[in-house]
Design a protein around this motif. Sequence first.
Motif, PDB file in Angstrom:
ATOM      1  N   MET A 233     -42.566 -19.705  19.600  1.00  0.00           N
ATOM      2  CA  MET A 233     -43.522 -20.081  18.556  1.00  0.00           C
ATOM      3  C   MET A 233     -44.717 -20.786  19.187  1.00  0.00           C
ATOM      4  O   MET A 233     -44.563 -21.637  20.049  1.00  0.00           O
ATOM      5  N   LYS A 234     -45.901 -20.377  18.747  1.00  0.00           N
ATOM      6  CA  LYS A 234     -47.134 -21.034  19.183  1.00  0.00           C
ATOM      7  C   LYS A 234     -47.618 -21.909  18.026  1.00  0.00           C
ATOM      8  O   LYS A 234     -47.772 -21.426  16.906  1.00  0.00           O
ATOM      9  N   LEU A 235     -47.850 -23.166  18.327  1.00  0.00           N
ATOM     10  CA  LEU A 235     -48.228 -24.142  17.307  1.00  0.00           C
ATOM     11  C   LEU A 235     -49.664 -24.594  17.530  1.00  0.00           C
ATOM     12  O   LEU A 235     -50.104 -24.722  18.676  1.00  0.00           O
ATOM     13  N   ILE A 236     -50.385 -24.833  16.460  1.00  0.00           N
ATOM     14  CA  ILE A 236     -51.668 -25.526  16.542  1.00  0.00           C
ATOM     15  C   ILE A 236     -51.761 -26.480  15.369  1.00  0.00           C
ATOM     16  O   ILE A 236     -51.373 -26.143  14.239  1.00  0.00           O
ATOM     17  N   ILE A 237     -52.205 -27.696  15.649  1.00  0.00           N
ATOM     18  CA  ILE A 237     -52.341 -28.723  14.615  1.00  0.00           C
ATOM     19  C   ILE A 237     -53.825 -28.963  14.373  1.00  0.00           C
ATOM     20  O   ILE A 237     -54.595 -29.136  15.325  1.00  0.00           O
ATOM     21  N   LEU A 238     -54.204 -28.975  13.100  1.00  0.00           N
ATOM     22  CA  LEU A 238     -55.602 -29.205  12.717  1.00  0.00           C
ATOM     23  C   LEU A 238     -55.700 -30.419  11.811  1.00  0.00           C
ATOM     24  O   LEU A 238     -54.893 -30.589  10.896  1.00  0.00           O
ATOM     25  N   ASP A 239     -56.710 -31.235  12.053  1.00  0.00           N
ATOM     26  CA  ASP A 239     -57.101 -32.232  11.069  1.00  0.00           C
ATOM     27  C   ASP A 239     -57.753 -31.471   9.914  1.00  0.00           C
ATOM     28  O   ASP A 239     -58.115 -30.298  10.058  1.00  0.00           O
ATOM     29  N   ARG A 240     -57.914 -32.116   8.774  1.00  0.00           N
ATOM     30  CA  ARG A 240     -58.501 -31.426   7.620  1.00  0.00           C
ATOM     31  C   ARG A 240     -59.978 -31.773   7.447  1.00  0.00           C
ATOM     32  O   ARG A 240     -60.853 -30.958   7.736  1.00  0.00           O
ATOM     33  N   ASP A 241     -60.269 -32.977   6.952  1.00  0.00           N
ATOM     34  CA  ASP A 241     -61.650 -33.345   6.621  1.00  0.00           C
ATOM     35  C   ASP A 241     -62.506 -33.431   7.882  1.00  0.00           C
ATOM     36  O   ASP A 241     -62.178 -34.152   8.818  1.00  0.00           O
TER      37      ASP A 241
END
Length: 193
Positions: free
Chosen positions: A1-9
Amino acid sequence: MKLIILDRDGVINHDRADYVKSADECVPIDGSIDAIARLHKAGFTVVVATNQSGLARGKFDLDDLEAMHEKITGLVEEQGAELGAIFYCPHAPEDNCKCRKPMPGMVDAIEAEFNISAEGFYFVGDSLRDMQAAITKGCKPALVKTGNGEKTLGQLTDQSLQTDSPLMQLEQVQVFDNLAAAADFIIAQPDGH
Protein backbone atom coordinates in the motif's frame (compact mmCIF):
# COMPACT_ATOMS: atom_id res chain seq x y z
CA MET A 1 0.00 0.00 0.00
CA LYS A 2 1.19 3.48 -0.90
CA LEU A 3 0.04 6.15 1.53
CA ILE A 4 -0.07 9.93 1.24
CA ILE A 5 -1.30 12.28 3.94
CA LEU A 6 -2.70 15.70 3.06
CA ASP A 7 -3.60 18.66 5.21
CA ARG A 8 -6.95 20.16 4.22
CA ASP A 9 -7.23 23.96 4.56
CA GLY A 10 -4.67 25.69 2.37
CA VAL A 11 -3.77 22.46 0.55
CA ILE A 12 -7.04 21.04 -0.82
CA ASN A 13 -9.31 24.04 -0.28
CA HIS A 14 -8.73 27.75 0.25
CA ASP A 15 -8.11 28.69 3.88
CA ARG A 16 -9.86 31.60 5.58
CA ALA A 17 -8.71 33.78 8.46
CA ASP A 18 -12.22 33.46 9.96
CA TYR A 19 -12.27 29.65 9.52
CA VAL A 20 -13.88 27.57 6.80
CA LYS A 21 -17.29 27.23 8.45
CA SER A 22 -19.56 25.62 5.84
CA ALA A 23 -19.58 23.57 2.67
CA ASP A 24 -20.18 26.81 0.71
CA GLU A 25 -16.98 28.29 2.19
CA CYS A 26 -15.05 25.11 1.38
CA VAL A 27 -13.75 26.14 -2.05
CA PRO A 28 -11.18 23.85 -3.72
CA ILE A 29 -7.86 25.30 -4.80
CA ASP A 30 -7.47 25.04 -8.58
CA GLY A 31 -6.11 21.62 -9.50
CA SER A 32 -6.32 20.11 -6.00
CA ILE A 33 -9.25 17.76 -6.60
CA ASP A 34 -7.70 16.55 -9.85
CA ALA A 35 -4.40 16.03 -7.99
CA ILE A 36 -6.14 13.82 -5.40
CA ALA A 37 -7.80 11.85 -8.20
CA ARG A 38 -4.45 11.37 -9.99
CA LEU A 39 -2.80 10.21 -6.75
CA HIS A 40 -5.60 7.70 -6.17
CA LYS A 41 -5.44 6.42 -9.74
CA ALA A 42 -1.65 6.03 -9.33
CA GLY A 43 -2.31 3.61 -6.47
CA PHE A 44 -2.08 5.89 -3.44
CA THR A 45 -4.40 5.72 -0.47
CA VAL A 46 -5.04 9.44 0.03
CA VAL A 47 -5.79 10.39 3.64
CA VAL A 48 -6.57 13.84 5.01
CA ALA A 49 -5.35 14.93 8.47
CA THR A 50 -6.76 18.31 9.48
CA ASN A 51 -6.83 20.44 12.63
CA GLN A 52 -10.37 21.80 13.05
CA SER A 53 -10.24 23.94 16.20
CA GLY A 54 -13.25 25.86 14.87
CA LEU A 55 -15.34 23.05 16.37
CA ALA A 56 -13.99 23.70 19.87
CA ARG A 57 -14.32 27.45 19.35
CA GLY A 58 -17.97 27.15 18.30
CA LYS A 59 -17.37 28.56 14.81
CA PHE A 60 -19.21 25.60 13.24
CA ASP A 61 -20.65 22.29 14.37
CA LEU A 62 -20.06 18.65 13.47
CA ASP A 63 -22.82 18.69 10.85
CA ASP A 64 -21.07 21.61 9.12
CA LEU A 65 -17.74 19.77 9.19
CA GLU A 66 -19.32 16.61 7.79
CA ALA A 67 -20.93 18.66 5.00
CA MET A 68 -17.52 20.13 4.10
CA HIS A 69 -15.98 16.67 3.99
CA GLU A 70 -18.89 15.27 1.98
CA LYS A 71 -18.35 18.07 -0.54
CA ILE A 72 -14.63 17.28 -0.92
CA THR A 73 -15.29 13.53 -1.05
CA GLY A 74 -18.03 14.03 -3.65
CA LEU A 75 -15.80 16.18 -5.87
CA VAL A 76 -13.07 13.53 -5.74
CA GLU A 77 -15.60 10.80 -6.56
CA GLU A 78 -16.81 12.82 -9.57
CA GLN A 79 -13.25 12.42 -10.88
CA GLY A 80 -13.56 8.64 -10.58
CA ALA A 81 -11.40 8.44 -7.47
CA GLU A 82 -11.78 8.26 -3.70
CA LEU A 83 -10.33 9.51 -0.45
CA GLY A 84 -9.15 6.78 1.89
CA ALA A 85 -10.32 8.69 4.97
CA ILE A 86 -10.51 12.10 6.61
CA PHE A 87 -9.12 12.41 10.13
CA TYR A 88 -9.63 15.59 12.11
CA CYS A 89 -8.74 17.05 15.47
CA PRO A 90 -11.72 18.88 17.00
CA HIS A 91 -9.71 20.45 19.85
CA ALA A 92 -8.42 23.95 20.51
CA PRO A 93 -4.67 24.46 21.04
CA GLU A 94 -5.16 25.02 24.78
CA ASP A 95 -6.76 21.56 25.12
CA ASN A 96 -3.24 20.05 24.89
CA CYS A 97 -4.55 16.96 23.09
CA LYS A 98 -2.37 14.40 21.37
CA CYS A 99 -4.12 14.66 17.99
CA ARG A 100 -3.69 18.34 17.13
CA LYS A 101 -0.78 18.80 14.75
CA PRO A 102 2.16 19.15 15.37
CA MET A 103 1.41 16.29 17.79
CA PRO A 104 1.49 12.90 16.04
CA GLY A 105 -1.90 11.57 17.21
CA MET A 106 -3.72 11.83 13.89
CA VAL A 107 -0.89 10.08 12.07
CA ASP A 108 -0.91 7.41 14.79
CA ALA A 109 -4.64 6.95 14.14
CA ILE A 110 -4.05 6.71 10.37
CA GLU A 111 -1.39 4.06 10.94
CA ALA A 112 -3.76 2.08 13.17
CA GLU A 113 -6.70 2.41 10.74
CA PHE A 114 -4.72 1.21 7.73
CA ASN A 115 -2.31 -1.10 9.59
CA ILE A 116 0.71 0.60 8.00
CA SER A 117 3.62 2.72 9.10
CA ALA A 118 3.53 6.27 7.69
CA GLU A 119 7.31 6.40 7.84
CA GLY A 120 8.84 7.25 4.48
CA PHE A 121 5.58 8.37 2.89
CA TYR A 122 4.76 11.96 1.93
CA PHE A 123 2.84 14.34 4.19
CA VAL A 124 1.72 17.44 2.27
CA GLY A 125 0.83 20.59 4.19
CA ASP A 126 1.03 24.37 4.23
CA SER A 127 1.98 25.04 7.86
CA LEU A 128 4.90 24.54 10.20
CA ARG A 129 2.63 22.27 12.28
CA ASP A 130 2.18 19.98 9.27
CA MET A 131 5.93 19.80 8.66
CA GLN A 132 6.60 19.10 12.34
CA ALA A 133 3.99 16.31 12.47
CA ALA A 134 5.51 14.79 9.31
CA ILE A 135 9.06 14.81 10.69
CA THR A 136 7.96 13.46 14.09
CA LYS A 137 6.45 10.40 12.37
CA GLY A 138 9.27 9.92 9.86
CA CYS A 139 7.17 11.07 6.91
CA LYS A 140 8.63 13.08 4.04
CA PRO A 141 7.46 16.68 4.57
CA ALA A 142 6.18 18.42 1.45
CA LEU A 143 5.25 22.10 1.75
CA VAL A 144 2.88 23.72 -0.73
CA LYS A 145 3.00 27.48 -1.26
CA THR A 146 -0.80 27.75 -1.25
CA GLY A 147 -2.67 28.67 1.94
CA ASN A 148 -0.09 29.59 4.59
CA GLY A 149 2.72 27.99 2.61
CA GLU A 150 4.59 31.16 1.67
CA LYS A 151 4.51 32.34 5.30
CA THR A 152 5.67 28.89 6.44
CA LEU A 153 8.50 28.92 3.92
CA GLY A 154 9.63 32.20 5.47
CA GLN A 155 9.47 30.65 8.95
CA LEU A 156 11.53 27.66 7.81
CA THR A 157 14.08 29.91 6.16
CA ASP A 158 14.42 32.00 9.33
CA GLN A 159 14.48 28.89 11.51
CA SER A 160 17.13 27.20 9.37
CA LEU A 161 19.51 30.07 10.15
CA GLN A 162 19.35 29.12 13.81
CA THR A 163 21.91 26.47 14.68
CA ASP A 164 19.88 25.36 17.70
CA SER A 165 16.71 24.67 15.68
CA PRO A 166 15.47 21.56 17.49
CA LEU A 167 13.27 19.90 14.95
CA MET A 168 13.78 20.86 11.40
CA GLN A 169 15.96 22.45 8.81
CA LEU A 170 14.68 23.78 5.51
CA GLU A 171 16.61 21.16 3.54
CA GLN A 172 14.40 18.42 5.04
CA VAL A 173 11.32 19.94 3.39
CA GLN A 174 10.44 19.67 -0.29
CA VAL A 175 8.61 22.75 -1.55
CA PHE A 176 5.97 22.80 -4.32
CA ASP A 177 3.80 25.55 -5.80
CA ASN A 178 0.60 23.63 -5.03
CA LEU A 179 -0.87 20.17 -4.50
CA ALA A 180 -0.98 19.52 -8.25
CA ALA A 181 2.79 20.07 -8.54
CA ALA A 182 3.43 17.95 -5.44
CA ALA A 183 1.27 15.15 -6.88
CA ASP A 184 3.18 15.22 -10.18
CA PHE A 185 6.46 14.79 -8.32
CA ILE A 186 5.23 12.16 -5.87
CA ILE A 187 3.54 10.03 -8.54
CA ALA A 188 6.87 9.96 -10.43
CA GLN A 189 8.70 8.47 -7.40
CA PRO A 190 9.18 4.70 -7.27
CA ASP A 191 6.90 3.05 -4.70
CA GLY A 192 5.54 6.43 -3.53
CA HIS A 193 8.63 7.13 -1.45
